[in-house]
Design an enzyme around this catalytic site. Structure first.
Site, short mmCIF file in Angstrom:
data_model
loop_
_atom_site.label_atom_id
_atom_site.label_comp_id
_atom_site.label_asym_id
_atom_site.label_seq_id
_atom_site.Cartn_x
_atom_site.Cartn_y
_atom_site.Cartn_z
N LEU A 64 0.84 -1.21 0.00
CA LEU A 64 0.00 0.00 0.00
C LEU A 64 0.87 1.25 0.00
CD1 LEU A 64 -2.62 -1.23 2.63
CD2 LEU A 64 -2.74 -1.39 0.15
N PRO A 65 0.27 2.42 -0.29
CA PRO A 65 1.09 3.62 -0.44
C PRO A 65 1.84 4.07 0.82
CG PRO A 65 -1.06 3.94 -1.47
CD PRO A 65 -1.13 2.65 -0.72
N THR A 98 6.30 0.87 1.95
CA THR A 98 7.30 1.69 2.65
C THR A 98 6.55 2.62 3.58
OG1 THR A 98 8.74 1.65 0.71
CG2 THR A 98 9.23 3.29 2.39
N LYS A 173 15.15 0.87 4.51
CA LYS A 173 14.53 1.34 3.25
C LYS A 173 14.58 2.87 3.14
CE LYS A 173 11.89 1.68 -0.37
NZ LYS A 173 12.44 1.50 -1.71
N LYS A 248 7.07 11.31 0.31
CA LYS A 248 6.70 10.61 1.55
C LYS A 248 7.92 9.98 2.20
CE LYS A 248 5.75 6.54 0.90
NZ LYS A 248 5.72 5.11 0.81
#
Ligand code: NAD
Length: 297
Positions: A64-65, A98, A173, A248
């Site tokens: 998911l975003p 992420t 990440k 983001k």
């Protein structure tokens, strides 16, 4: 294995398809019906809802975003119940989105209380890596949960790293993506400078690729249209990794730096550059479109 796959965007769709191609039974769901139809035509089964997808699943994978989507999905949002009570005891959840390490830890804690395993397993390698099944996974979680996940991760990726406990995959990440964000701005600046001074972008890119400025963008993901045929820059900056997703990730890196009183000046500058680029209307384009901000008009 019976797998529920939730989130079928640029990354999730090819990852789900690779699992189906490997012979797993993949029940897939996305809020976008078009996204579900696309993977249903490529070997996955269409689920009518997230609850439907997890029925009978041995493993649940989400892609998911951002943090709010993952927390909303598993723990609930705005009074709506989350998915955790619908997942059977003993199931393993692999979240490859992420997101903030703290959100991974919050969801993992709630999952553990319900007898459900959880690992964070964000990825690197872009949409090309997702399609080819050559992603790099950065995993946070227990050894036992990683070993349960490994046979599935191997069908979607070529490199699997155990970064540490739950949340450690996310920290690795965002360190990587902070560096990538900085590298893409620097690479774009250098190419824009050369082109403004009469150089051919292909020739300049090849010189830098084989010199001390060489980096991943120059190898595989050149921001100048026409240098790499398969890069988003050569497809009108469509697909790929959205500017808003990079924004983001750079925000997550800055939040982490503030929380631990760490100095990340170039990460902060890169975030400001992508924020201005997004405000100028390029949020949905691939992040390499940042070169547009730097090119001489
Ligand atoms: P995307 O926006 O293309 O896809 C996200 C999908 O999630 C969309 O199809 C959306 O409809 C769906 N979705 C959102 N909320 C949902 C919900 N509650 N239930 C079901 N579906 C829901 O994003 P992407 O490019 O596939 O990236 C996904 C994640 O992977 C992000 O966290 C991103 O930072 C990360 N990532 C992306 C890339 C890349 O190159 N695109 C590379 C590495 C990591």
């Amino acid at each position: 294995m019976q797998i529920a796959f939730i989130g079928l965007g640029h990354m999730g769709a090819p990852m789900a398809i690779n699992l189906a191609k490997a012979g797993h039974s993949v029940k897939a769901f996305d809020l976008s019906p078009d996204a579900v139809t696309k993977v249903a035509g490529a070997g996955c089964q269409a689920a009518a809802s997230a609850e439907d997808a997890v029925k009978g699943a041995e493993v649940v994978i989400s892609m998911l975003p951002a943090s709010q989507h993952v927390e909303g999905l598993y723990l609930g949002r705005d009074g709506a119940a989350g998915l955790l009570p619908h997942i059977a005891k003993g199931v393993l959840v692999i979240d490859s989105s992420t997101i903030a390490a703290a959100t991974s830890q919050k969801v993992a804690k709630a999952a553990a209380a319900a007898g459900i395993g959880f690992i964070d397993a964000p990825v690197s390698g872009g949409t090309g890596g997702a399609i080819a099944g050559t992603l790099t996974f950065m995993v946070g979680g227990s050894d036992a949960d990683l070993e349960r996940a490994r046979p599935l991760l191997e069908k979607m990726g070529a490199n699997i790293f155990h970064a540490g406990a739950v949340g450690a995959g996310q920290t690795a990440k965002i360190c990587n993506n902070m560096l990538l964000g900085i590298l893409m701005v620097g690479t774009s600046e250098a190419i824009a400078l050369g082109v403004a001074n009469g150089l051919d972008p292909k020739v300049l890119s090849e010189i830098m690729r084989r010199s001390s400025g060489g980096n991943w963008a120059l190898e595989k993901y050149n921001p100048f249209p026409g240098v790499h045929e398969n890069a988003p820059a050569s497809k009108g900056y469509a697909g790929g990794f959205g500017t808003d997703l990079m924004l983001k990730d750079l925000g997550l890196a800055q939040e982490t730096a503030i929380a631990t009183r760490t100095s990340t000046p170039l990460g902060g500058m890169a975030r400001a550059v992508y924020a201005a680029h997004s405000l100028a209307g390029h949020g949905a384009e691939d992040f390499s479109s940042v070169i547009k901000m730097l090119q001489k008009k």
